[in-house]
Design a protein around this motif. Structure first.
Motif, PDB file in Angstrom:
ATOM      1  N   LEU A 230      -0.003  50.953  82.342  1.00  0.00           N
ATOM      2  CA  LEU A 230       1.172  51.799  82.111  1.00  0.00           C
ATOM      3  C   LEU A 230       0.773  53.164  81.573  1.00  0.00           C
ATOM      4  N   LEU A 231      -0.174  53.182  80.641  1.00  0.00           N
ATOM      5  CA  LEU A 231      -0.649  54.466  80.116  1.00  0.00           C
ATOM      6  C   LEU A 231      -1.198  55.343  81.235  1.00  0.00           C
ATOM      7  N   GLY A 232      -1.974  54.752  82.121  1.00  0.00           N
ATOM      8  CA  GLY A 232      -2.563  55.534  83.201  1.00  0.00           C
ATOM      9  C   GLY A 232      -1.555  55.971  84.239  1.00  0.00           C
ATOM     10  N   ASP A 233      -0.679  55.066  84.644  1.00  0.00           N
ATOM     11  CA  ASP A 233       0.253  55.353  85.736  1.00  0.00           C
ATOM     12  C   ASP A 233       1.404  56.253  85.315  1.00  0.00           C
ATOM     13  N   THR A 234       1.888  56.099  84.085  1.00  0.00           N
ATOM     14  CA  THR A 234       3.093  56.814  83.657  1.00  0.00           C
ATOM     15  C   THR A 234       2.805  57.945  82.682  1.00  0.00           C
ATOM     16  N   PHE A 235       1.835  57.748  81.778  1.00  0.00           N
ATOM     17  CA  PHE A 235       1.644  58.689  80.678  1.00  0.00           C
ATOM     18  C   PHE A 235       0.460  59.639  80.868  1.00  0.00           C
ATOM     19  N   GLY A 236      -0.324  59.462  81.933  1.00  0.00           N
ATOM     20  CA  GLY A 236      -1.468  60.336  82.137  1.00  0.00           C
ATOM     21  C   GLY A 236      -2.559  60.140  81.112  1.00  0.00           C
ATOM     22  N   ILE A 237      -2.683  58.923  80.593  1.00  0.00           N
ATOM     23  CA  ILE A 237      -3.646  58.610  79.537  1.00  0.00           C
ATOM     24  C   ILE A 237      -4.594  57.531  80.040  1.00  0.00           C
ATOM     25  N   THR A 238      -5.884  57.816  80.030  1.00  0.00           N
ATOM     26  CA  THR A 238      -6.875  56.841  80.461  1.00  0.00           C
ATOM     27  C   THR A 238      -7.354  56.031  79.262  1.00  0.00           C
ATOM     28  N   LEU A 239      -7.055  54.732  79.279  1.00  0.00           N
ATOM     29  CA  LEU A 239      -7.490  53.818  78.230  1.00  0.00           C
ATOM     30  C   LEU A 239      -7.752  52.473  78.887  1.00  0.00           C
ATOM     31  N   GLY A 240      -8.935  51.931  78.708  1.00  0.00           N
ATOM     32  CA  GLY A 240      -9.277  50.667  79.330  1.00  0.00           C
ATOM     33  C   GLY A 240      -8.549  49.491  78.697  1.00  0.00           C
ATOM     34  N   ALA A 241      -8.451  48.401  79.436  1.00  0.00           N
ATOM     35  CA  ALA A 241      -7.780  47.203  78.930  1.00  0.00           C
ATOM     36  C   ALA A 241      -8.499  46.649  77.703  1.00  0.00           C
ATOM     37  N   GLU A 242      -9.829  46.767  77.668  1.00  0.00           N
ATOM     38  CA  GLU A 242     -10.565  46.281  76.500  1.00  0.00           C
ATOM     39  C   GLU A 242     -10.241  47.111  75.270  1.00  0.00           C
ATOM     40  N   GLU A 243     -10.114  48.432  75.453  1.00  0.00           N
ATOM     41  CA  GLU A 243      -9.714  49.283  74.336  1.00  0.00           C
ATOM     42  C   GLU A 243      -8.297  48.957  73.897  1.00  0.00           C
ATOM     43  N   ALA A 244      -7.388  48.777  74.860  1.00  0.00           N
ATOM     44  CA  ALA A 244      -6.004  48.434  74.522  1.00  0.00           C
ATOM     45  C   ALA A 244      -5.935  47.143  73.732  1.00  0.00           C
ATOM     46  N   ALA A 245      -6.809  46.180  74.064  1.00  0.00           N
ATOM     47  CA  ALA A 245      -6.813  44.896  73.366  1.00  0.00           C
ATOM     48  C   ALA A 245      -7.218  45.041  71.902  1.00  0.00           C
ATOM     49  N   ARG A 246      -7.877  46.142  71.563  1.00  0.00           N
ATOM     50  CA  ARG A 246      -8.276  46.383  70.175  1.00  0.00           C
ATOM     51  C   ARG A 246      -7.145  46.948  69.329  1.00  0.00           C
ATOM     52  N   LEU A 247      -6.063  47.383  69.944  1.00  0.00           N
ATOM     53  CA  LEU A 247      -4.935  47.916  69.203  1.00  0.00           C
ATOM     54  C   LEU A 247      -4.285  46.825  68.373  1.00  0.00           C
ATOM     55  N   PRO A 248      -3.781  47.155  67.192  1.00  0.00           N
ATOM     56  CA  PRO A 248      -3.183  46.126  66.330  1.00  0.00           C
ATOM     57  C   PRO A 248      -1.977  45.425  66.943  1.00  0.00           C
ATOM     58  N   ILE A 249      -1.326  46.047  67.904  1.00  0.00           N
ATOM     59  CA  ILE A 249      -0.150  45.414  68.529  1.00  0.00           C
ATOM     60  C   ILE A 249      -0.520  44.232  69.403  1.00  0.00           C
ATOM     61  N   PHE A 250      -1.824  44.052  69.684  1.00  0.00           N
ATOM     62  CA  PHE A 250      -2.256  42.910  70.507  1.00  0.00           C
ATOM     63  C   PHE A 250      -3.160  41.935  69.731  1.00  0.00           C
ATOM     64  N   ARG A 251      -3.233  42.112  68.434  1.00  0.00           N
ATOM     65  CA  ARG A 251      -4.075  41.214  67.639  1.00  0.00           C
ATOM     66  C   ARG A 251      -3.242  40.038  67.131  1.00  0.00           C
TER      67      ARG A 251
END
Length: 280
Positions: free
Chosen positions: A259-280
């Motif tokens: 979603l970040l890449g397709d809609t927001f123009g933000i490149t963030l890998g799934a592994e990086e996203a998994a490190r966010l507190p919202i997925f812990r």
């Protein structure tokens, strides 16, 4: 500043003469292409706001950033095009009760446009703010149907601000902090005092480290769409298109990263996203 790389990032090319129309076109392209986000904070990356670091992050790595990064990049691009500009500091009033005096945690730009003073802001995450001439009562309408105006409200240095930016328009085309009506609402106040780089560094440090604030407790992203606005607050996605809003939850890190890449123009890998507190 490599203008060719910057223009490629925002999907534009060619010369940009000093005119209100071109400034408006340039800022709109920037805001639609480079998402607003604070994800460096929950990821523990820190937020650097020198020109080289901002260019590397927002252009070369195709990440997003918040106001101190976005308007550093935009100001550098304008300067490279021959448009003299300097930063200002503002107090954000959006979503606050009347009488609250917040710290100066937002930056925007004062631009010399053919001898006339304009404000430009490619880094306000709450909604889209168009360039406006620095004139009491100046107004402009944006594609989301909102009106924006500048009011001269005080003296330089006053806690209540010398200038106040207001918005009147659909609350759906915001990041959710707007009141549920379309009447005039204050967005932020500022004055024209000179701002040093260390002033920006201090405000950026407070914004990125102060416990219990919006930027240190939430994962935030927003972007201007051609027909509306999109925002992420933790895992809640709000899409507003042509006045119709859709709200849903993002379920997985892979969905979030896509979603970040397709809609927001933000490149963030799934592994990086998994490190966010919202997925812990």
């Amino acid at each position: 500043m490599n203008l060719d790389r910057y223009f490629a990032r925002i999907g534009l090319s060619g010369a940009f003469p000093a005119s209100p129309l071109k400034l408006t076109e340039l800022q709109a392209a920037h805001r639609r292409s480079i998402g607003f986000e604070n994800l460096a904070i929950p990821l523990g990356e820190g937020v650097r706001i020198d020109s080289a670091s901002v260019f590397e992050k927002l252009v070369l790595r195709a990440r997003g950033g918040y106001c101190f990064e976005q308007n550093r990049l935009f100001g550098d691009a304008l300067a490279a095009m021959g448009l003299v500009n300097r930063p200002l500091l503002a107090r954000v009033l959006l979503g606050l009760e009347p009488g609250v005096v917040p710290p100066r945690t937002h930056t925007l730009l004062l631009v010399n446009l053919g001898g006339e003073a304009w404000i430009a802001d490619a880094g306000f995450g709450g909604s889209y703010v168009p360039p406006l001439p620095l004139e009491d009562g100046a107004q402009a309408q944006t594609d989301d149907g909102a009106w924006h105006r500048l009011l001269r409200t005080g003296e330089r240095g006053a806690l209540g601000g010398e200038w106040r930016l207001e918005r009147a328009g659909p609350p759906g085309a915001t990041d959710g902090r707007a009141a549920p009506h379309g009447d005039w609402q204050p967005q932020y106040v500022f004055d024209l005092s000179d701002v040093a780089q260390d002033d920006l560094e201090m405000s950026n440090h407070w914004t990125s480290t102060r416990p219990g604030t919006r930027f240190t407790t939430l994962c935030i992203a927003s972007v201007v769409l051609a027909d509306g606005f999109a925002s992420l607050s933790d895992r809640q996605l709000t899409l507003s298109r042509n006045g119709v809003s859709e709200v849903r939850q993002v379920e997985t890190p892979a969905e979030y990263a896509g979603l970040l890449g397709d809609t927001f123009g933000i490149t963030l890998g799934a592994e990086e996203a998994a490190r966010l507190p919202i997925f812990r």
